[in-house]
Design a protein around this motif. Structure first.
Motif, PDB file in Angstrom:
ATOM      1  N   HIS A 193       0.743  -1.196   0.000  1.00 40.21           N
ATOM      2  CA  HIS A 193       0.000   0.000   0.000  1.00 40.21           C
ATOM      3  C   HIS A 193       0.782   1.260   0.000  1.00 40.21           C
ATOM      4  O   HIS A 193       0.474   2.117  -0.755  1.00 40.21           O
ATOM      5  CB  HIS A 193      -0.831   0.024   1.213  1.00 40.21           C
ATOM      6  N   GLY A 194       1.482   1.544   0.983  1.00 41.97           N
ATOM      7  CA  GLY A 194       1.825   2.860   0.899  1.00 41.97           C
ATOM      8  C   GLY A 194       2.586   3.589   1.905  1.00 41.97           C
ATOM      9  O   GLY A 194       2.275   4.722   2.106  1.00 41.97           O
ATOM     10  N   HIS A 195       3.653   3.131   2.547  1.00 47.22           N
ATOM     11  CA  HIS A 195       4.609   4.105   3.025  1.00 47.22           C
ATOM     12  C   HIS A 195       5.477   4.400   1.832  1.00 47.22           C
ATOM     13  O   HIS A 195       6.366   5.206   1.876  1.00 47.22           O
ATOM     14  CB  HIS A 195       5.453   3.559   4.166  1.00 47.22           C
ATOM     15  N   GLY A 196       5.251   3.599   0.753  1.00 50.24           N
ATOM     16  CA  GLY A 196       5.703   3.948  -0.569  1.00 50.24           C
ATOM     17  C   GLY A 196       7.172   3.832  -0.848  1.00 50.24           C
ATOM     18  O   GLY A 196       7.680   4.521  -1.688  1.00 50.24           O
ATOM     19  N   ASP A 197       7.926   2.956  -0.165  1.00 48.69           N
ATOM     20  CA  ASP A 197       9.347   2.808  -0.502  1.00 48.69           C
ATOM     21  C   ASP A 197       9.505   2.564  -1.988  1.00 48.69           C
ATOM     22  O   ASP A 197      10.306   3.177  -2.654  1.00 48.69           O
ATOM     23  CB  ASP A 197       9.959   1.592   0.227  1.00 48.69           C
ATOM     24  N   HIS A 198       8.729   1.592  -2.526  1.00 47.08           N
ATOM     25  CA  HIS A 198       8.964   1.261  -3.916  1.00 47.08           C
ATOM     26  C   HIS A 198       8.330   2.270  -4.843  1.00 47.08           C
ATOM     27  O   HIS A 198       8.533   2.222  -6.033  1.00 47.08           O
ATOM     28  CB  HIS A 198       8.503  -0.162  -4.217  1.00 47.08           C
ATOM     29  N   ASP A 239      16.116  -0.865  -8.604  1.00 45.87           N
ATOM     30  CA  ASP A 239      15.506  -1.405  -7.392  1.00 45.87           C
ATOM     31  C   ASP A 239      14.109  -1.933  -7.692  1.00 45.87           C
ATOM     32  O   ASP A 239      13.710  -2.986  -7.201  1.00 45.87           O
ATOM     33  CB  ASP A 239      15.438  -0.319  -6.315  1.00 45.87           C
ATOM     34  N   HIS A 240      13.371  -1.205  -8.515  1.00 46.85           N
ATOM     35  CA  HIS A 240      12.039  -1.663  -8.917  1.00 46.85           C
ATOM     36  C   HIS A 240      12.119  -2.988  -9.627  1.00 46.85           C
ATOM     37  O   HIS A 240      11.324  -3.885  -9.373  1.00 46.85           O
ATOM     38  CB  HIS A 240      11.394  -0.649  -9.866  1.00 46.85           C
ATOM     39  N   GLN A 241      13.089  -3.094 -10.536  1.00 46.51           N
ATOM     40  CA  GLN A 241      13.217  -4.323 -11.307  1.00 46.51           C
ATOM     41  C   GLN A 241      13.584  -5.492 -10.402  1.00 46.51           C
ATOM     42  O   GLN A 241      13.045  -6.589 -10.544  1.00 46.51           O
ATOM     43  CB  GLN A 241      14.269  -4.152 -12.409  1.00 46.51           C
ATOM     44  N   GLU A 242      14.491  -5.245  -9.439  1.00 47.45           N
ATOM     45  CA  GLU A 242      14.876  -6.305  -8.506  1.00 47.45           C
ATOM     46  C   GLU A 242      13.676  -6.754  -7.682  1.00 47.45           C
ATOM     47  O   GLU A 242      13.462  -7.954  -7.481  1.00 47.45           O
ATOM     48  CB  GLU A 242      15.992  -5.808  -7.578  1.00 47.45           C
ATOM     49  N   LEU A 243      12.897  -5.792  -7.219  1.00 44.64           N
ATOM     50  CA  LEU A 243      11.726  -6.121  -6.420  1.00 44.64           C
ATOM     51  C   LEU A 243      10.696  -6.875  -7.247  1.00 44.64           C
ATOM     52  O   LEU A 243      10.126  -7.876  -6.793  1.00 44.64           O
ATOM     53  CB  LEU A 243      11.117  -4.835  -5.856  1.00 44.64           C
ATOM     54  N   ALA A 244      10.480  -6.420  -8.482  1.00 49.11           N
ATOM     55  CA  ALA A 244       9.546  -7.119  -9.371  1.00 49.11           C
ATOM     56  C   ALA A 244      10.020  -8.552  -9.610  1.00 49.11           C
ATOM     57  O   ALA A 244       9.211  -9.493  -9.613  1.00 49.11           O
ATOM     58  CB  ALA A 244       9.413  -6.370 -10.692  1.00 49.11           C
ATOM     59  N   GLU A 275       2.255  -0.940 -14.235  1.00 45.19           N
ATOM     60  CA  GLU A 275       2.665  -1.083 -15.638  1.00 45.19           C
ATOM     61  C   GLU A 275       3.077  -2.525 -15.915  1.00 45.19           C
ATOM     62  O   GLU A 275       2.772  -3.092 -16.980  1.00 45.19           O
ATOM     63  CB  GLU A 275       3.822  -0.122 -15.940  1.00 45.19           C
ATOM     64  N   HIS A 276       3.767  -3.141 -14.949  1.00 50.53           N
ATOM     65  CA  HIS A 276       4.166  -4.548 -15.037  1.00 50.53           C
ATOM     66  C   HIS A 276       2.914  -5.422 -15.229  1.00 50.53           C
ATOM     67  O   HIS A 276       2.892  -6.329 -16.065  1.00 50.53           O
ATOM     68  CB  HIS A 276       4.904  -4.916 -13.734  1.00 50.53           C
ATOM     69  N   ILE A 277       1.869  -5.143 -14.465  1.00 43.41           N
ATOM     70  CA  ILE A 277       0.618  -5.909 -14.554  1.00 43.41           C
ATOM     71  C   ILE A 277      -0.036  -5.712 -15.922  1.00 43.41           C
ATOM     72  O   ILE A 277      -0.505  -6.673 -16.541  1.00 43.41           O
ATOM     73  CB  ILE A 277      -0.345  -5.498 -13.420  1.00 43.41           C
ATOM     74  N   ARG A 278      -0.062  -4.466 -16.392  1.00 41.23           N
ATOM     75  CA  ARG A 278      -0.693  -4.207 -17.695  1.00 41.23           C
ATOM     76  C   ARG A 278       0.039  -4.928 -18.827  1.00 41.23           C
ATOM     77  O   ARG A 278      -0.587  -5.505 -19.724  1.00 41.23           O
ATOM     78  CB  ARG A 278      -0.766  -2.696 -17.955  1.00 41.23           C
ATOM     79  N   ARG A 279       1.375  -4.923 -18.750  1.00 35.48           N
ATOM     80  CA  ARG A 279       2.153  -5.633 -19.777  1.00 35.48           C
ATOM     81  C   ARG A 279       1.871  -7.143 -19.717  1.00 35.48           C
ATOM     82  O   ARG A 279       1.746  -7.805 -20.745  1.00 35.48           O
ATOM     83  CB  ARG A 279       3.658  -5.373 -19.585  1.00 35.48           C
ATOM     84  N   LYS A 280       1.787  -7.655 -18.497  1.00 32.46           N
ATOM     85  CA  LYS A 280       1.529  -9.084 -18.324  1.00 32.46           C
ATOM     86  C   LYS A 280       0.130  -9.453 -18.831  1.00 32.46           C
ATOM     87  O   LYS A 280      -0.060 -10.485 -19.482  1.00 32.46           O
ATOM     88  CB  LYS A 280       1.673  -9.453 -16.838  1.00 32.46           C
ATOM     89  N   ALA A 281      -0.861  -8.590 -18.553  1.00 30.63           N
ATOM     90  CA  ALA A 281      -2.232  -8.840 -19.022  1.00 30.63           C
ATOM     91  C   ALA A 281      -2.276  -8.869 -20.548  1.00 30.63           C
ATOM     92  O   ALA A 281      -2.958  -9.710 -21.157  1.00 30.63           O
ATOM     93  CB  ALA A 281      -3.169  -7.762 -18.478  1.00 30.63           C
ATOM     94  N   GLU A 282      -1.523  -7.963 -21.152  1.00 34.08           N
ATOM     95  CA  GLU A 282      -1.441  -7.910 -22.620  1.00 34.08           C
ATOM     96  C   GLU A 282      -0.819  -9.199 -23.151  1.00 34.08           C
ATOM     97  O   GLU A 282      -1.337  -9.823 -24.088  1.00 34.08           O
ATOM     98  CB  GLU A 282      -0.584  -6.704 -23.011  1.00 34.08           C
TER      99      GLU A 282
END
Length: 299
Positions: A30-35, A42-47, A112-119
């Motif tokens: 949710h949202g203290h929003g580190d990522h 870092d985003h890619q590593e987390l994904a 965006e990762h989810i949208r690409r995956k849905a596509e």
């Protein structure tokens, strides 16, 4: 950070998890929003970690979805709160094949990762995404749903009871909220003293800023006006031979653990943890152990 605007994945019909010093506020959260503010690497590593989590624990997710289906009943609209890379989102879409599923996360990169995956999966018309911080976005701005799913995301909330009260209002008559939370972070080398010491340090650090990690959510759900109808504990204990993805999952997680504890571990332990991560592919005792608990509740 409150982004309550919507990104629709080509129209609209429509799994969690975090890692120590760099927790994911999305599957996750949710949202203290580190990522929400990290760099692309870092985003890619987390994904990558979240996708590995989904791959390695796919049997757990399948079992959890069967339990959700049994206790939530039919659902034409599903809301995934703290969707991360969408493990739950797509599992829900498979389990409820007629449903429109909306993924909510604080991170535009995750969405965006989810949208690409849905596509890529050929289901863009069934998946919607909404960028929102559950601590600050009025729940009334979220779409109503027959089923609300929150996996490993609620323990990040500043005031979970207040947020849950708001979520109650988006659940349609006869609908359900299903919460899935980890009891603790996954273990990979049972009995290893370095790993145990690291987990103790993580628990100590998290006690202050995430007091609800590992909590019994039944009293919190009741305080928010829900009736808890069912509870189930999922024990995850994967033993050798493990797939190659499990090796990468353990190695990446231990390295992220080391990164997150750099200021808390002494140099000898930091070095030992690095060696531990390097040795993972050669260990005959590598395991994946975790415990997660689910609660099904109605308003």
């Amino acid at each position: 950070m409150a982004h309550d605007h919507q990104h629709e994945a080509h129209g609209h019909e429509h799994h969690g998890h975090e890692h120590y010093g760099h927790e994911h506020h999305g599957h996750e959260h949710h949202g203290h929003g580190d990522h929400g503010h990290g760099d692309h690497g870092d985003h890619q590593e987390l994904a990558d970690i979240l996708d590995l989590d989904a791959e390695v624990l796919h049997e757990h997710l399948t079992e959890a979805m069967a339990w959700v289906h049994e206790h939530a009943g039919p659902a034409a609209t599903v809301l995934d709160l703290g969707a991360g890379t969408g493990a739950g989102t797509f599992a829900l879409a498979r389990r409820f094949p007629e449903a429109q599923v909306t993924a909510v996360d604080v991170s535009p990169q995750m969405l965006e990762h989810i949208r690409r995956k849905a596509e890529a999966m050929g289901v863009p018309e069934r998946i919607r995404t909404i960028e929102a911080d559950l601590d600050t976005t009025p729940p009334g701005t979220l779409p109503t749903a027959d089923l609300v799913w929150a996996a490993n995301s609620l323990h990040h909330l500043a005031d979970p009871v207040a947020t849950l009260r708001g979520i109650r209002g988006v659940i349609r008559p006869g609908g359900r909220l299903v919460v899935l939370e980890m009891d603790a972070f996954p273990r990979f080398l049972p009995g290893d003293p370095i790993e145990e010491r690291c987990h103790a340090l993580v628990a100590e650090a998290r006690a202050g800023d995430m007091p609800h990690l590992g909590a019994d959510w039944a009293p919190l759900l009741r305080a928010a006006g829900f009736t808890v109808e069912a509870t189930h504990r999922f024990e995850i204990d994967l033993r050798p031979p493990l797939p190659e993805a499990a090796v990468r999952y353990a190695q990446t997680t231990l390295r992220r653990l080391r990164q997150g504890l750099q200021d808390r571990l002494n140099p000898a332990d930091l070095a030992a943890l690095e060696v531990l991560a390097e040795d993972v592919p050669h260990r005959g005792d590598l395991a994946v152990q975790a415990r997660r608990t689910a609660w099904s509740a109605r308003p």
